[in-house]
Design an enzyme around this catalytic site. Structure first.
Site, short mmCIF file in Angstrom:
data_model
loop_
_atom_site.label_atom_id
_atom_site.label_comp_id
_atom_site.label_asym_id
_atom_site.label_seq_id
_atom_site.Cartn_x
_atom_site.Cartn_y
_atom_site.Cartn_z
N SER A 95 0.80 -1.23 0.00
CA SER A 95 0.00 0.00 0.00
C SER A 95 0.83 1.28 0.00
CB SER A 95 -0.93 0.02 1.22
OG SER A 95 -2.00 -0.84 1.01
N LYS B 245 0.45 3.39 -2.98
CA LYS B 245 -0.72 4.26 -3.18
C LYS B 245 -0.34 5.74 -3.14
CE LYS B 245 -3.88 0.87 -1.04
NZ LYS B 245 -4.49 0.49 0.25
N TYR C 82 -3.48 -2.27 -10.38
CA TYR C 82 -3.43 -2.07 -8.92
C TYR C 82 -2.56 -3.14 -8.24
CZ TYR C 82 -4.89 -2.19 -4.04
OH TYR C 82 -4.86 -2.24 -2.66
N TYR D 3 -5.13 3.84 7.99
CA TYR D 3 -6.51 3.32 8.05
C TYR D 3 -7.13 3.57 9.42
CZ TYR D 3 -3.86 1.10 4.41
OH TYR D 3 -2.99 0.90 3.38
N VAL E 110 1.25 -3.80 3.79
CA VAL E 110 1.20 -5.11 4.44
C VAL E 110 2.46 -5.95 4.18
CG1 VAL E 110 -1.30 -5.35 4.75
CG2 VAL E 110 -0.24 -6.11 2.61
O1 DON Z 1 -4.89 -4.71 -1.78
C1 DON Z 1 -4.35 -5.26 -0.81
O2 DON Z 1 -4.99 -5.83 0.07
C2 DON Z 1 -2.83 -5.22 -0.75
N1 DON Z 1 -2.28 -5.31 -2.07
C3 DON Z 1 -2.35 -3.94 -0.12
C4 DON Z 1 -2.90 -3.70 1.27
C5 DON Z 1 -1.99 -2.96 2.17
O3 DON Z 1 -0.79 -2.90 2.00
C6 DON Z 1 -2.60 -2.37 3.39
N2 DON Z 1 -1.60 -1.73 4.21
N3 DON Z 1 -1.28 -1.70 5.32
#
Ligand code: DON
Length: 304
Positions: free
Chosen positions: A64, A67, A189, A240, A258
């Site tokens: 993420s 982003k 994405y 978040y 993540v």
């Molecule tokens: O879309 C997702 O669930 C993952 N590719 C990215 C989520 C993420 O990194 C949330 N961050 N803490």
């Protein structure tokens, strides 16, 4: 100036000894394989000095954190028109939460939760013939480093298992907030999330956010206003449903992924990136957050 190296060494030693390191993200099968004992920190400041400790030069999945890069590209490209399709309010919900999107008729709360980032990805698909190549070019330029790549295995792993993201994208499409086919938007994405970078490369790439939009090579990558606005979104939405806790404990704008990375920055001063793959229950790096809390407490460096 604080003795950054000494402070980083102390934090590293103390946290490495902790038994509880959180849990790796296993909802993306490829990420479940990552070694939980990895831990690195890299700090650079706008004067070009840098300090590091541990695995700061090992690549990991930025997830993420990407982003912020796509938001910067779309904002630079579209200007304020972007905010018609995505809002700038904290969500107070997990990054892959669905219900709010239904309630708010397909307008995501902010560009750093998955729904918002998927809308931003759609904007880039509409703006460029080859958005994956353009994003790579942009990130390499920000970091002043060509050794940055997508990991197709990680992207495929998410294409095969990202059911919630498919649900989000389909809901966005049903509300008319996606211009391109769901599969194409998600392919982009998942690839942006699969980018692999080191703490050092991330710190370098975030340099313009700490330096009023001006990159390390001294060219303007973003306007000062764009950098200010993106920092504000990082502060209020970057973690978040833990954005309040991060502001409370650490006191800097930042973004987590993540893959276990966190980038945080003090405008006009420094950028600090941590990587420890074990996550807390909100999906943010457990040791990374602790390290940053200890760092801003020891240095008294915070926006507050
Ligand atoms: O879309 C997702 O669930 C993952 N590719 C990215 C989520 C993420 O990194 C949330 N961050 N803490």
């Amino acid at each position: 100036m604080p003795d950054y190296q000494n402070i980083l060494n102390t934090i590293y030693k103390e946290l490495l000894a902790r038994e509880d390191k959180g849990e790796v993200a296993d909802y993306i099968p490829e990420l479940a394989k990552v070694d939980k004992t990895k831990f690195g920190v890299y700090l650079n400041n706008i004067h070009g000095e840098n300090y590091c400790v541990g695995d700061a030069k090992t690549k990991f999945s930025i997830q993420s954190i990407s982003k912020v890069f796509t938001l910067a590209m779309a904002f630079a490209n579209q200007g304020n028109k972007l905010w018609k399709r995505v809002d700038v309010e904290p969500s107070g919900n997990p990054f892959n939460y669905l219900a709010l999107l239904e309630q708010e008729e397909g307008i995501p709360r902010n560009p750093l939760i998955n729904s918002g980032a998927i809308v931003v990805a759609d904007c880039l698909l509409s703006s460029y013939d080859d958005p994956k190549a353009e994003l790579l070019k942009f990130v390499r330029q920000l970091a002043n480093d060509d050794d940055i790549h997508y990991n197709d295995t990680v992207a495929t792993s998410e294409i095969e298992t990202g059911f919630r993201n498919f649900a989000i994208a389909n809901l966005l499409k049903s509300f008319g907030n996606l211009e391109n086919p769901v599969e194409d938007v998600l392919d982009f994405y998942f690839h942006q999330c699969s980018l692999e970078m080191t703490c050092e490369q991330l710190s370098n790439a975030f340099f313009p956010f700490a330096n009023k939009g001006v990159c390390m090579q001294e060219n303007e990558c973003l306007t000062a206003t764009q950098a200010k606005r993106i920092n504000a979104i990082m502060l209020t939405c970057g973690f978040y449903d833990e954005a309040g806790e991060f502001a409370f404990e650490v006191g800097l704008p930042g973004k987590s992924g993540v893959g276990g990375g966190i980038v945080a920055l003090l405008p006009d001063n420094f950028i600090i990136t941590t990587w420890s793959p074990g996550l807390n229950e909100k999906g943010n790096s457990y040791l990374g957050m602790l390290a940053l809390e200890k760092f801003t407490t020891a240095t008294k460096a915070s926006i507050f």
